[in-house]
Structure formats: structure tokens, C-alpha cells
Design an enzyme around this catalytic site. Structure first.
Site, mmCIF file in Angstrom:
data_model
loop_
_atom_site.group_PDB
_atom_site.id
_atom_site.type_symbol
_atom_site.label_atom_id
_atom_site.label_comp_id
_atom_site.label_asym_id
_atom_site.label_seq_id
_atom_site.Cartn_x
_atom_site.Cartn_y
_atom_site.Cartn_z
ATOM 1 N N LYS A 10 28.338 -25.993 -16.272
ATOM 2 C CA LYS A 10 29.092 -27.074 -15.609
ATOM 3 C C LYS A 10 29.397 -26.703 -14.171
ATOM 4 O O LYS A 10 29.357 -25.523 -13.788
ATOM 5 C CB LYS A 10 30.402 -27.366 -16.343
ATOM 6 C CG LYS A 10 31.332 -26.171 -16.566
ATOM 7 C CD LYS A 10 32.260 -25.811 -15.409
ATOM 8 C CE LYS A 10 33.109 -24.572 -15.684
ATOM 9 N NZ LYS A 10 33.762 -23.998 -14.493
ATOM 10 N N GLY A 95 29.464 -14.622 -14.806
ATOM 11 C CA GLY A 95 30.660 -14.526 -13.945
ATOM 12 C C GLY A 95 30.579 -15.411 -12.719
ATOM 13 O O GLY A 95 31.129 -15.094 -11.670
ATOM 14 N N GLY A 100 29.151 -20.557 -18.247
ATOM 15 C CA GLY A 100 28.020 -20.218 -19.128
ATOM 16 C C GLY A 100 28.462 -19.594 -20.446
ATOM 17 O O GLY A 100 27.994 -19.985 -21.520
ATOM 18 N N GLY A 101 29.393 -18.639 -20.388
ATOM 19 C CA GLY A 101 29.873 -17.967 -21.603
ATOM 20 C C GLY A 101 30.662 -18.922 -22.492
ATOM 21 O O GLY A 101 30.532 -18.898 -23.722
ATOM 22 N N SER A 102 31.471 -19.772 -21.879
ATOM 23 C CA SER A 102 32.242 -20.751 -22.652
ATOM 24 C C SER A 102 31.303 -21.725 -23.351
ATOM 25 O O SER A 102 31.513 -22.091 -24.522
ATOM 26 C CB SER A 102 33.176 -21.545 -21.721
ATOM 27 O OG SER A 102 34.074 -20.673 -21.092
ATOM 28 N N ASP A 135 37.878 -22.956 -21.236
ATOM 29 C CA ASP A 135 36.804 -23.910 -20.892
ATOM 30 C C ASP A 135 35.930 -24.296 -22.082
ATOM 31 O O ASP A 135 35.011 -25.089 -21.939
ATOM 32 C CB ASP A 135 35.848 -23.274 -19.866
ATOM 33 C CG ASP A 135 36.367 -23.375 -18.449
ATOM 34 O OD1 ASP A 135 37.401 -24.035 -18.242
ATOM 35 O OD2 ASP A 135 35.721 -22.798 -17.560
#
Ligand code: C5P
Length: 293
Positions: A10, A95, A100-102, A135
Site C-alpha cells: 500500500k 522496512g 509489505g509485512g502486514s 496495518d
């Protein structure tokens, strides 16, 4: 059986920090827009344990990995004793303020729910999501949305005609910025904390009415306050993009990614060429259509 999912990231069109809360988090109002840059996830049932195979050398596959944490919570809540093998093709920079991780955590919940025959409701997935990060809830749905609270309360806001047909240039400088650092520095930038909750709905209304004119005033990211003075290269990117025809330029999330919205995808391609001529090929630069995947 195997389930495959794309895990998109996003950008934040507005990130408005309203106030610091007693629990140490910050009350936010943020307009997030999914973009067509995705990781791939693949889920297969196995006899036991959670095994993650990822192509990215810097991502651990232990309990510190958000995918692992989401999978563990899912299996426990659904009382599933089987294990799961997860293949992860990482493309979204780490980071980078792109979520991306969420997104990986959210799509792990959705993917496992599909793999095991929908044992949990969407409301239960939202509950798990909110425990693991601010997120993640956003990525349990797939359109632009205004997120409030810590970021976990999601109000989808449908298509945004003002952005239809626009291009997006996304730049990652090659270093990440830890989210806790960015939020912790806000205390030194009191002007970045607005207390004005009307600005998110105002931006949504303009974008729904195909009106991009007032957007520069409403497109802002409070977290640029601490980040840009510490990382002047990001301010230099913004100046260059503004001077070279971008309609709107901003940092995404808590940084480090910068984005520019352009009149068309072709204009984003053109801006990409000029950016690379000026700054060289060291950083990661992609042009994409500004529409959900
Ligand atoms: O929730 P998430 O893991 O993304 O947050 C990482 C850190 O960012 C939190 O531990 C907190 O320091 C900060 N944060 C915050 N206010 C928010 C979201 C995150 O202060 N609304």
C-alpha cells in the site's frame, strides 16, 4: 491441497497523527491505497509445525516473522493440530513504509482460512490481525480505506475516481526506517501532530468527486516531520520529483519509500527514466499503474 495468494502492498495518501495515546501508540487517521506490487504466498498443509521458505535472505523464518506469528495464532484459534508449509516470494522492499509485512500477515490469515475450509469468521481474522500490528486489518479487504485508531479500524471508501488512470512512481532508497523510531521522534515535532480528524474524510470526499485540486493540501504525512531532516536524500528525491512534473509527491507510511503520482502511467515511466539519469541506479525504482492489483 495448495492455496496461493498475492500479497499486495500500500501507499498512504494521507497519514495524519492526531495525538499520542496513553498506551504509547498514536491515534491516527490514514487513507491507505493498495498498489499492484505484490509478494506471492503459497500454503500447503503438512504434518506439524510452521515452516516458512522465503527467497529473501534477510527475512527470518522463526517466530519473529509476522507470517509465522499470524499462522500460529490462526492455528491456535481454529484449534487445528496440523502444520503448514508456507512459500514466500518477497518483492516488496523491507522496512519501506509500504506495509509489505502486514500484508503478508493478513494474507496468511486469509490463505490458511481458505486452506482449512473457513473455520474462522472475518471478524475473528480481524481480531487476530489487530493483535499483531496496526496495518494488518487494512489488508483483510482489498480497496482504498480510511484507517483510524491505531490504524486497525477500517472504513473502506470504494473507488477514488480522482486517481483513475493515474501513474505511480515508487522509490525505495535501499535502507529501511524502523517504525518505532519514527513514531518515537514525533515528540520533537509537535507541529506534526494535528488533532484534526476532519482531514481524512475531507480528502476521501474530494477523491470520490474526481477532484484532485485540493489534494496537495490534504495529502500529507505527519511522519515526514522526523524522517526528512534525518534522511535528507528523501527530501532531495521529493524536490526532484516535484520539479519534474509529478502531480503529488509524498513519503509512504513511516518511510523510507517515496512515491509520486503522475498524470498517466506513461508519465510515470518518463519520470522514472529522468530519476535514474539524475540519481543513478543505486536505489529501487518502479513505475506502476495507480490501481489496485
Ligand atoms: O503496530 P505496529 O507493529 O505497526 O507498530 C510498530 C510501532 O510503531 C509501535 O510499537 C509503536 O511504537 C509505533 N506506532 C504508534 N502508533 C501507531 C502505530 C504504530 O506509535 N498508531
Amino acid at each position: 491441497m495448495k492455496v496461493s495468494r498475492q500479497s499486495p502492498c500500500k501507499i498512504n495518501l494521507q497519514l495524519n497523527v492526531l495525538r499520542k495515546r496513553e498506551d504509547g501508540f498514536h491515534e491516527l487517521a490514514t487513507l491507505m491505497h493498495p498498489i499492484a506490487l505484490c509478494d506471492d504466498l503459497e500454503f500447503t498443509e503438512c504434518s506439524d509445525g510452521i515452516q516458512i521458505h522465503c527467497n529473501h535472505p534477510e527475512l527470518n523464518s522463526d517466530e519473529t516473522n509476522l507470517i509465522h506469528r499470524a499462522a500460529k495464532s490462526f492455528l491456535e484459534t481454529a484449534r487445528i493440530t496440523a502444520g503448514v508449509l508456507i512459500r514466500h516470494e518477497k518483492r516488496v522492499p523491507l522496512g519501506g513504509g509500504l506495509g509489505g509485512g502486514s500484508a503478508n500477515a493478513a494474507h496468511t490469515l486469509l490463505g490458511l482460512n481458505e486452506l482449512f475450509g473457513d473455520p474462522l469468521s472475518l471478524a475473528q481474522l480481524h481480531e487476530i490481525a489487530a493483535c499483531h500490528g496496526s496495518d494488518i486489518n487494512f489488508f483483510l479487504q482489498d480497496g482504498p480505506a480510511l484507517a483510524t485508531g491505531r490504524g486497525e479500524n477500517i472504513a473502506p471508501c470504494g473507488p477514488l475516481p480522482a486517481l483513475a488512470g493515474k501513474g505511480l512512481l515508487l522509490i525505495n532508497p535501499g535502507f529501511g526506517i524502523p517504525t518505532p523510531w519514527t513514531f518515537s521522534r514525533l515528540a520533537n515535532y509537535p507541529a506534526a501532530i494535528t488533532g484534526d480528524a476532519t482531514r481524512g474524510p475531507a480528502l476521501v470526499e474530494h477523491l470520490q468527486q474526481a477532484d484532485l485540486q485540493p489534494a496537495p493540501r490534504l495529502l500529507f504525512n505527519s511522519l515526514e516531520g522526523p524522517v526528512l531532516p534525518k534522511y535528507p536524500i528523501l527530501a532531495a528525491y521529493q524536490d526532484f520529483l516535484q520539479a519534474n512534473g509529478a502531480l503529488l509527491v509524498m513519503m509512504s507510511g513511516s518511510g523510507s519509500s517515496t512515491y509520486a503520482i503522475t498524470e498517466s502511467p506513461a508519465a510515470a515511466d518518463d519520470l522514472r527514466e529522468r530519476f535514474i539519469l539524475h540519481f543513478g541506479t543505486d536505489c529501487w525504482v518502479r513505475s506502476l499503474p495507480l490501481s489496485p492489483p
